[in-house]
Write a protein that holds these residues in place. Structure first.
Motif, PDB file in Angstrom:
ATOM      1  N   GLY A  78      -4.210   7.351  -9.174  1.00  0.00           N
ATOM      2  CA  GLY A  78      -5.047   6.635  -8.225  1.00  0.00           C
ATOM      3  C   GLY A  78      -5.000   5.127  -8.362  1.00  0.00           C
ATOM      4  N   VAL A  79      -4.237   4.632  -9.333  1.00  0.00           N
ATOM      5  CA  VAL A  79      -4.224   3.200  -9.608  1.00  0.00           C
ATOM      6  C   VAL A  79      -3.073   2.524  -8.854  1.00  0.00           C
ATOM      7  CG1 VAL A  79      -3.980   1.447 -11.416  1.00  0.00           C
ATOM      8  CG2 VAL A  79      -5.218   3.560 -11.893  1.00  0.00           C
ATOM      9  N   PRO A  80      -3.387   1.603  -7.931  1.00  0.00           N
ATOM     10  CA  PRO A  80      -2.315   0.889  -7.237  1.00  0.00           C
ATOM     11  C   PRO A  80      -1.716  -0.191  -8.136  1.00  0.00           C
ATOM     12  CG  PRO A  80      -4.431   0.145  -6.453  1.00  0.00           C
ATOM     13  CD  PRO A  80      -4.700   1.262  -7.434  1.00  0.00           C
ATOM     14  N   LEU A  81      -0.478  -0.505  -7.893  1.00  0.00           N
ATOM     15  CA  LEU A  81       0.228  -1.540  -8.637  1.00  0.00           C
ATOM     16  C   LEU A  81       0.803  -2.529  -7.630  1.00  0.00           C
ATOM     17  CD1 LEU A  81       1.540  -2.701 -11.236  1.00  0.00           C
ATOM     18  CD2 LEU A  81       3.444  -1.129 -10.825  1.00  0.00           C
ATOM     19  N   GLY A  82       0.346  -3.761  -7.676  1.00  0.00           N
ATOM     20  CA  GLY A  82       0.863  -4.801  -6.797  1.00  0.00           C
ATOM     21  C   GLY A  82       1.841  -5.670  -7.553  1.00  0.00           C
ATOM     22  N   ILE A  83       2.976  -5.958  -6.935  1.00  0.00           N
ATOM     23  CA  ILE A  83       3.962  -6.833  -7.548  1.00  0.00           C
ATOM     24  C   ILE A  83       4.323  -7.949  -6.562  1.00  0.00           C
ATOM     25  CG2 ILE A  83       4.904  -5.034  -9.038  1.00  0.00           C
ATOM     26  CD1 ILE A  83       7.304  -4.843  -7.103  1.00  0.00           C
ATOM     27  N   THR A  84       4.685  -9.098  -7.099  1.00  0.00           N
ATOM     28  CA  THR A  84       5.135 -10.224  -6.279  1.00  0.00           C
ATOM     29  C   THR A  84       6.452 -10.735  -6.841  1.00  0.00           C
ATOM     30  OG1 THR A  84       3.969 -11.894  -7.575  1.00  0.00           O
ATOM     31  CG2 THR A  84       2.774 -10.936  -5.704  1.00  0.00           C
ATOM     32  N   GLY A  85       7.141 -11.533  -6.030  1.00  0.00           N
ATOM     33  CA  GLY A  85       8.394 -12.115  -6.484  1.00  0.00           C
ATOM     34  C   GLY A  85       8.719 -13.373  -5.712  1.00  0.00           C
ATOM     35  N   PHE A  86       9.746 -14.069  -6.183  1.00  0.00           N
ATOM     36  CA  PHE A  86      10.172 -15.308  -5.547  1.00  0.00           C
ATOM     37  C   PHE A  86      10.747 -15.080  -4.163  1.00  0.00           C
ATOM     38  CE2 PHE A  86      10.634 -16.716 -10.064  1.00  0.00           C
ATOM     39  CZ  PHE A  86       9.678 -17.699 -10.006  1.00  0.00           C
ATOM     40  N   ASN A  87      11.367 -13.902  -3.955  1.00  0.00           N
ATOM     41  CA  ASN A  87      11.987 -13.620  -2.666  1.00  0.00           C
ATOM     42  C   ASN A  87      12.006 -12.112  -2.424  1.00  0.00           C
ATOM     43  OD1 ASN A  87      14.382 -12.576  -3.997  1.00  0.00           O
ATOM     44  ND2 ASN A  87      14.991 -14.698  -4.340  1.00  0.00           N
ATOM     45  N   PHE A  88      12.361 -11.730  -1.225  1.00  0.00           N
ATOM     46  CA  PHE A  88      12.367 -10.329  -0.833  1.00  0.00           C
ATOM     47  C   PHE A  88      13.301  -9.514  -1.725  1.00  0.00           C
ATOM     48  CE2 PHE A  88      14.149  -6.797   1.536  1.00  0.00           C
ATOM     49  CZ  PHE A  88      13.014  -6.173   2.007  1.00  0.00           C
ATOM     50  N   LEU A  89      14.484 -10.038  -2.009  1.00  0.00           N
ATOM     51  CA  LEU A  89      15.470  -9.308  -2.810  1.00  0.00           C
ATOM     52  C   LEU A  89      14.939  -9.002  -4.208  1.00  0.00           C
ATOM     53  CD1 LEU A  89      18.296  -8.117  -2.998  1.00  0.00           C
ATOM     54  CD2 LEU A  89      19.127 -10.379  -3.668  1.00  0.00           C
ATOM     55  N   GLU A  90      14.267  -9.947  -4.825  1.00  0.00           N
ATOM     56  CA  GLU A  90      13.702  -9.735  -6.159  1.00  0.00           C
ATOM     57  C   GLU A  90      12.669  -8.610  -6.131  1.00  0.00           C
ATOM     58  OE1 GLU A  90      12.185 -12.584  -9.653  1.00  0.00           O
ATOM     59  OE2 GLU A  90      10.952 -12.701  -7.832  1.00  0.00           O
ATOM     60  N   VAL A  91      11.789  -8.627  -5.133  1.00  0.00           N
ATOM     61  CA  VAL A  91      10.762  -7.582  -5.024  1.00  0.00           C
ATOM     62  C   VAL A  91      11.417  -6.229  -4.738  1.00  0.00           C
ATOM     63  CG1 VAL A  91       8.730  -6.809  -3.752  1.00  0.00           C
ATOM     64  CG2 VAL A  91       8.959  -9.202  -4.402  1.00  0.00           C
ATOM     65  N   GLN A  92      12.414  -6.205  -3.867  1.00  0.00           N
ATOM     66  CA  GLN A  92      13.103  -4.948  -3.554  1.00  0.00           C
ATOM     67  C   GLN A  92      13.759  -4.363  -4.799  1.00  0.00           C
ATOM     68  OE1 GLN A  92      13.265  -3.179  -0.409  1.00  0.00           O
ATOM     69  NE2 GLN A  92      13.741  -1.721  -2.006  1.00  0.00           N
ATOM     70  N   ASN A  93      14.390  -5.188  -5.619  1.00  0.00           N
ATOM     71  CA  ASN A  93      14.998  -4.712  -6.865  1.00  0.00           C
ATOM     72  C   ASN A  93      13.952  -4.142  -7.807  1.00  0.00           C
ATOM     73  OD1 ASN A  93      17.569  -5.431  -6.014  1.00  0.00           O
ATOM     74  ND2 ASN A  93      17.523  -7.417  -7.041  1.00  0.00           N
ATOM     75  N   ASP A  94      12.803  -4.807  -7.914  1.00  0.00           N
ATOM     76  CA  ASP A  94      11.730  -4.302  -8.773  1.00  0.00           C
ATOM     77  C   ASP A  94      11.164  -2.988  -8.233  1.00  0.00           C
ATOM     78  OD1 ASP A  94      12.051  -6.438 -10.471  1.00  0.00           O
ATOM     79  OD2 ASP A  94      10.331  -7.555  -9.707  1.00  0.00           O
ATOM     80  N   VAL A  95      11.015  -2.886  -6.924  1.00  0.00           N
ATOM     81  CA  VAL A  95      10.531  -1.643  -6.317  1.00  0.00           C
ATOM     82  C   VAL A  95      11.493  -0.504  -6.631  1.00  0.00           C
ATOM     83  CG1 VAL A  95      10.185  -0.450  -4.107  1.00  0.00           C
ATOM     84  CG2 VAL A  95       9.114  -2.665  -4.511  1.00  0.00           C
ATOM     85  N   ASN A  96      12.783  -0.760  -6.536  1.00  0.00           N
ATOM     86  CA  ASN A  96      13.776   0.280  -6.834  1.00  0.00           C
ATOM     87  C   ASN A  96      13.672   0.750  -8.276  1.00  0.00           C
ATOM     88  OD1 ASN A  96      14.744   0.201  -4.215  1.00  0.00           O
ATOM     89  ND2 ASN A  96      16.410  -1.201  -4.705  1.00  0.00           N
TER      90      ASN A  96
END
Length: 84
Positions: A18-36
């Motif tokens: 039930g715990v959400p995890l929010g992440i941020t990054g410098f750019n879309f590609l960085e966040v997409q890599n972390d999501v993967n």
């Protein structure tokens, strides 16, 4: 990579469904890599990488020169949730 340092905490968060995890990054590609990486650990993507409306408005020169010459701190974000 800092990802290795966060691995024990991320594994624990993945057991808390039930715990959400929010992440941020410098750019879309960085966040997409972390999501993967997080999806590979079993997290479920709730909000895909998206432009952050609360990002920094001050541009900084991007040393990696990804997609653009400038970055904005916390430029993109995503929300995931544990799936175990």
């Amino acid at each position: 990579s800092h990802f290795v340092n966060w691995l024990p905490t991320l594994k624990l968060l993945n057991t808390r469904t039930g715990v959400p995890l929010g992440i941020t990054g410098f750019n879309f590609l960085e966040v997409q890599n972390d999501v993967n990486k997080l999806k590979a650990l079993g997290f479920q993507e709730k909000i895909p990488p998206t432009a952050n409306p609360f990002r920094s408005m001050r541009p900084f020169l991007d040393p990696a020169k990804e997609e653009t010459d400038f970055i904005y701190f916390n430029s993109a974000y995503a929300i995931l949730q544990g799936s175990d």
